[in-house]
Design a protein around this motif. Structure first.
Motif, PDB file in Angstrom:
ATOM      1  N   SER A 384      -2.010  11.603   0.998  1.00 44.72           N
ATOM      2  CA  SER A 384      -0.733  11.870   0.340  1.00 44.72           C
ATOM      3  C   SER A 384      -0.563  11.069  -0.947  1.00 44.72           C
ATOM      4  CB  SER A 384       0.429  11.544   1.296  1.00 44.72           C
ATOM      5  OG  SER A 384       0.434  10.164   1.641  1.00 44.72           O
ATOM      6  N   ARG A 385      -1.371  10.013  -1.120  1.00 48.29           N
ATOM      7  CA  ARG A 385      -1.310   9.193  -2.330  1.00 48.29           C
ATOM      8  C   ARG A 385      -2.718   9.011  -2.890  1.00 48.29           C
ATOM      9  NH1 ARG A 385       2.350   6.961   1.216  1.00 48.29           N
ATOM     10  NH2 ARG A 385       4.484   6.677   0.444  1.00 48.29           N
ATOM     11  N   TRP A 394      -0.850  -2.716  -7.263  1.00 53.14           N
ATOM     12  CA  TRP A 394      -0.255  -3.099  -5.985  1.00 53.14           C
ATOM     13  C   TRP A 394      -0.434  -4.577  -5.638  1.00 53.14           C
ATOM     14  CZ3 TRP A 394      -3.675  -4.881  -2.225  1.00 53.14           C
ATOM     15  CH2 TRP A 394      -5.023  -4.602  -2.436  1.00 53.14           C
TER      16      TRP A 394
END
Length: 461
Positions: A384-385, A394
């Protein structure tokens, strides 16, 4: 073992992403209360507050109706003849002698059945673990090219590589779903949860006539016989495979072949440069092949029929002779006593038969639909990412607290420190009692317990 009770197919449609995380039932099954209680596999997400001795779901009670009815009639006949016509009672010494043999045989049957059950669960755990690892390797470590062979920047190639990665990861879902149907002797490829995953793949089962590869709905009489566990009403679960006019092949194995071809294309294009990554992918494919061979061994190697026949004969002989031995000491109470003993002994034997094949549609069988759905959801969450390849996004930019719980300062703050200062702080972190106390308190809070805050001065004292 009752693979003939219906297919119990759950389709993974678009709406399933936003509703329940468990496989959906067919519309006719949703309205059938009895089928929801006595047929399965059981929904592992549901929680029942009823005591175990009052629960019906998972019980072998429906299959015990006919045997217990026979035992009740038999014991009533023996007791009535003994009390009203002629005494048929015998010594209870036989009860003691044969009881040990019956207990030994039931223990053997239960242990072998549960061993097969746990072995099947281990293979599916291995499948889930290997599939997740393979999906992560593909998603993170397989590069997406931005240039063609001539060095020209081409966004279309990156788009194709991305779609190829998604298609290869979907093959992991296809392998799990195809294996589930194969273990249930459902050879068709047109099931709602499998057909979309096999689009574009040339398989032997896909080339066969699909109309001949679906179970027919049983007649009401046959369905009632199957529900009550009558052996004469049970069909051969392999009948669709036996009646097939074409070679149906091995769909899970063919899916592994397509996965292997994808990795070969990745290697040739140098999209997975590290040799250890290539070796890991090949090892994962071998692990999935091991799962395929292992679960087929569990299905195709049941308890030898000689043992099954002998155990059935021993248990029934014991139950039939019970009223002769109980009528002298219990009188008319021998009737319910025989029925109760029959339920205990025959029920344990029925549980052993049910667990012998853990991949079927019984309530106590492994919830393969839930396992496949869990794998699909995990893979959907993974892709999904985009892969977090840039640490700036991050680690530093996300404000990671690298010195927690010694300090709550973020990553950027520690950049102003020297390497020696950071190492000294790490050494102090390892030796700090307060850090260990903070971790214990955090663990207790995560478990829903009330943390006990101690006074540091008292601790020193």
């Amino acid at each position: 073992m009752n693979d003939h009770y219906g297919m119990g197919i759950s389709s993974r449609s678009t709406t399933s992403y936003f509703t329940s995380s468990t496989p959906s039932m067919a519309p006719d099954e949703q309205h059938d209360i009895l089928e929801g209680i006595f047929f399965g596999p059981r929904d592992i997400v549901r929680h029942s507050k009823w005591p175990y001795f009052l629960r019906l779901q998972g019980s072998v009670l429906p299959r015990m109706i006919i045997p217990l009815l026979f035992v009740g009639i038999w014991s009533t006949t023996i007791v009535c003849v003994s009390k009203l016509v002629y005494d048929l009672g015998i010594s209870s010494v036989l009860l003691t002698i044969t009881g040990f043999v019956v207990g030994l045989s039931l223990s053997f049957r239960s242990s072998t059945a549960y061993e097969r059950y746990t072995e099947g669960r281990k293979y599916w755990s291995q499948l889930l673990l290997t599939s997740r690892n393979t999906a992560r390797l593909i998603w993170v470590h397989v590069a997406e090219r931005n240039h063609d062979a001539d060095g020209k920047e081409t966004p279309e190639i990156a788009k194709q590589d991305l779609l190829n990665k998604i298609g290869a990861i979907n093959l992991l879902n296809a392998f799990a779903v195809a294996l589930k149907h194969r273990l249930r002797f459902e050879p068709s490829v047109e099931y709602p949860d499998l057909a979309p995953l096999l689009t574009g793949l040339d398989t032997l089962a896909g080339a066969a006539d699909q109309a001949e590869l679906h179970h027919r709905k049983p007649s009401p009489i046959k369905a009632a016989g199957q529900y009550l566990g009558i052996s004469f009403a049970e069909s051969n679960p392999r009948k669709l495979i036996k009646r097939a006019k074409h070679n149906l092949g091995n769909t899970p194995l063919e899916i592994l072949t397509y996965l292997s071809a994808y990795f070969e294309a990745v290697y040739q294009a140098k999209m997975l440069a590290l040799p250890i990554g290539q070796a890991q992918c090949m090892n994962n494919l071998a692990s999935l092949g091991e799962v395929l061979a292992g679960v087929k061994r569990v299905v195709n190697t049941p308890l030898p029929v000689a043992y099954s026949i002998s155990i059935a004969q021993i248990t029934w002989a014991y139950v039939i002779t019970l009223p002769f031995q109980l009528v002298k000491t219990l009188g008319w109470v021998a009737i319910p006593a025989t029925i109760l003993a029959g339920y205990i002994i025959l029920g344990l034997a029925a549980i052993g038969r049910e667990l012998e094949n853990p991949f079927g549609q019984d309530v106590n069988d492994l919830p393969l639909d839930a396992y496949c759905h869990e794998l699909a959801n995990d893979i959907d969450a993974l892709i999904s990412r985009p892969p977090p390849l840039k640490l700036e996004d991050w680690m530093r930019g996300g404000g990671a607290k690298v010195m927690w719980p010694l300090s709550g300062m973020e990553y950027k703050t520690w950049e102003s420190k020297s390497v020696e200062e950071i190492r000294d702080l790490l050494k102090a972190k390892a030796a700090s009692i307060d850090v260990k106390r903070e971790r214990v308190m955090t663990m207790k809070m995560s478990e829903g317990l009330t943390p006990v805050v101690q006074d540091p001065e008292k601790s020193k004292a």
